[in-house]
Design a protein around this motif. Structure first.
Motif, PDB file in Angstrom:
ATOM      1  N   ASP A  57       0.822  -1.218   0.000  1.00  0.00           N
ATOM      2  CA  ASP A  57       0.000   0.000   0.000  1.00  0.00           C
ATOM      3  C   ASP A  57       0.852   1.262   0.000  1.00  0.00           C
ATOM      4  O   ASP A  57       0.404   2.326  -0.450  1.00  0.00           O
ATOM      5  N   ASP A  58       2.083   1.160   0.503  1.00  0.00           N
ATOM      6  CA  ASP A  58       2.952   2.331   0.557  1.00  0.00           C
ATOM      7  C   ASP A  58       3.327   2.826  -0.838  1.00  0.00           C
ATOM      8  O   ASP A  58       3.672   3.999  -1.015  1.00  0.00           O
ATOM      9  N   LEU A  59       3.281   1.956  -1.840  1.00  0.00           N
ATOM     10  CA  LEU A  59       3.635   2.363  -3.195  1.00  0.00           C
ATOM     11  C   LEU A  59       2.599   3.347  -3.741  1.00  0.00           C
ATOM     12  O   LEU A  59       2.940   4.287  -4.453  1.00  0.00           O
ATOM     13  N   LEU A  60       1.334   3.118  -3.398  1.00  0.00           N
ATOM     14  CA  LEU A  60       0.285   4.061  -3.803  1.00  0.00           C
ATOM     15  C   LEU A  60       0.448   5.393  -3.082  1.00  0.00           C
ATOM     16  O   LEU A  60       0.256   6.459  -3.673  1.00  0.00           O
ATOM     17  N   ASP A  61       0.818   5.321  -1.816  1.00  0.00           N
ATOM     18  CA  ASP A  61       1.033   6.546  -1.054  1.00  0.00           C
ATOM     19  C   ASP A  61       2.166   7.361  -1.654  1.00  0.00           C
ATOM     20  O   ASP A  61       2.097   8.596  -1.722  1.00  0.00           O
ATOM     21  N   ALA A  62       3.242   6.665  -2.079  1.00  0.00           N
ATOM     22  CA  ALA A  62       4.393   7.362  -2.667  1.00  0.00           C
ATOM     23  C   ALA A  62       3.992   8.085  -3.943  1.00  0.00           C
ATOM     24  O   ALA A  62       4.409   9.230  -4.185  1.00  0.00           O
ATOM     25  N   ALA A  63       3.158   7.440  -4.766  1.00  0.00           N
ATOM     26  CA  ALA A  63       2.683   8.091  -5.991  1.00  0.00           C
ATOM     27  C   ALA A  63       1.843   9.321  -5.662  1.00  0.00           C
ATOM     28  O   ALA A  63       1.976  10.373  -6.303  1.00  0.00           O
ATOM     29  N   GLY A  64       0.989   9.191  -4.645  1.00  0.00           N
ATOM     30  CA  GLY A  64       0.156  10.318  -4.247  1.00  0.00           C
ATOM     31  C   GLY A  64       0.978  11.495  -3.760  1.00  0.00           C
ATOM     32  O   GLY A  64       0.663  12.658  -4.059  1.00  0.00           O
ATOM     33  N   GLU A  65       2.048  11.219  -3.005  1.00  0.00           N
ATOM     34  CA  GLU A  65       2.909  12.293  -2.509  1.00  0.00           C
ATOM     35  C   GLU A  65       3.603  13.026  -3.656  1.00  0.00           C
ATOM     36  O   GLU A  65       3.922  14.208  -3.542  1.00  0.00           O
ATOM     37  N   GLN A  66       3.842  12.305  -4.760  1.00  0.00           N
ATOM     38  CA  GLN A  66       4.485  12.923  -5.922  1.00  0.00           C
ATOM     39  C   GLN A  66       3.474  13.548  -6.876  1.00  0.00           C
ATOM     40  O   GLN A  66       3.848  14.119  -7.900  1.00  0.00           O
ATOM     41  N   GLY A  67       2.191  13.425  -6.549  1.00  0.00           N
ATOM     42  CA  GLY A  67       1.155  13.990  -7.395  1.00  0.00           C
ATOM     43  C   GLY A  67       1.029  13.263  -8.722  1.00  0.00           C
ATOM     44  O   GLY A  67       0.664  13.879  -9.739  1.00  0.00           O
ATOM     45  N   GLU A  68       1.300  11.960  -8.740  1.00  0.00           N
ATOM     46  CA  GLU A  68       1.273  11.181  -9.975  1.00  0.00           C
ATOM     47  C   GLU A  68       0.288  10.024  -9.855  1.00  0.00           C
ATOM     48  O   GLU A  68       0.003   9.546  -8.743  1.00  0.00           O
TER      49      GLU A  68
END
Length: 319
Positions: free
Chosen positions: A153-164
């Protein structure tokens, strides 16, 4: 015998007489001590250790569910070691083979190790072969702590933090660490936010995977899923479209990238093992199966090549 008598004399058994008035203490010892503490509050219970690890992870800022592999790993080979050092991989020791040629990569490794206070040891080449389990080390190897896997689930969070929009690569039954390393390298270079592997029947992040990734594993998180099918469903519930690479897919890769909403949206790309392809349950879970057009008849591409081709096409569509 004199020696025996001395030994016997040196061992004394002592006994303490009950202290006067100890009856009260005995009585108090028989009284109840209140409710039994919870398992996580009992120092000798395994739940207590788990709770302590959880709190330590929270203090250190580790991602949720991060888990370490069982043993320390070795990064072998000059390029892989230098790249790992450049990226700040937590190397605990640098080992150089006796008589190794001092080229630019070796000198850079020594300089970074000195700057970071990493121990540097010179060992025989046979010993280095043994420590790295026969890897092609080129006279240089680095010892690193057990690999710390992210939570999927952290991979989705990382994308969200990058606005992607998330782009995640999932490997199904890929057991060759070199294929894992190749996928990690391609995913890092072509805009993916992480790679997911299964806990069982899947290659772990070994020294071979580290070397093939050329240090990219230091930049891109690799997550472990207990159940791959269940994790794909969780990604779908989070709004991702799951596509799997398969020779008999209902979509071709050009069709996929031509659909802007699909190619540029939240996407999970599932890659199966060479020959075996996707497992049945994983294939049934995918929203689409995507084929890579071939100029000539060919059974299949290996996982590293197939992932690279698909990721490149997606990177062009998402640019």
């Amino acid at each position: 015998m004199a020696g025996n008598s001395q030994r016997r004399g040196s061992i004394r058994k002592t006994s303490k007489k009950p202290a006067a008035g100890s009856g009260g203490r005995v009585k108090r010892g028989l009284e109840g001590k209140g409710p039994t503490p919870k398992a996580k509050d009992r120092p000798y219970h395994k739940a207590y250790a788990a709770e302590q690890r959880k709190q330590a992870d929270a203090r250190k800022g580790r991602p949720r569910g991060a888990r370490k592999s069982g043993e320390a790993e070795w990064v072998a080979g000059r390029n892989a070691v230098v790249e790992a050092l450049r990226e700040g991989v937590p190397v605990t020791g640098l080992y150089v083979g006796e008589g190794a040629e001092r080229d630019g990569r070796l000198r850079e490794a020594f300089r970074i190790a000195s700057d970071r206070g990493i121990s540097l040891l010179e060992v025989g080449r046979g010993e280095l072969d043994r420590m790295t389990n026969g890897a092609v080390h080129q006279g240089l190897a680095a010892r690193i702590p057990p690999y710390e896997y992210a939570h999927p689930d952290d991979l989705l969070d990382a994308a969200g933090e990058q606005g992607e929009a998330p782009l995640v690569v999932v490997l199904d039954q890929v057991t060759d660490p070199r294929n894992l390393g190749a996928v990690v390298r391609s995913a890092a270079g072509l805009g993916a936010h992480g790679v997911v592997v299964a806990e069982r029947r899947s290659a772990p992040m070994t020294a071979s995977a580290w070397k093939t990734s050329a240090g990219a594993a230091a930049r891109l998180p690799v997550a472990r899923a207990t159940n791959l099918t269940r994790q794909l469903v969780a990604y779908q519930d989070a709004g991702c479209t799951v596509v799997g690479l398969a020779a008999d897919g209902d979509l071709s890769l050009p069709d996929l990238v031509a659909d802007a909403d699909l190619a540029r949206g939240p996407l999970v790309l599932v890659v199966g093992a060479e020959g075996g392809g996707l497992s049945r349950l994983v294939a049934e879970t995918c929203d689409h199966l995507v084929s890579i057009p071939m100029a000539r008849s060919l059974e299949s591409l290996n996982a590293g090549v197939a992932a690279s081709v698909a990721l490149y096409a997606l990177a062009q569509a998402r640019a």
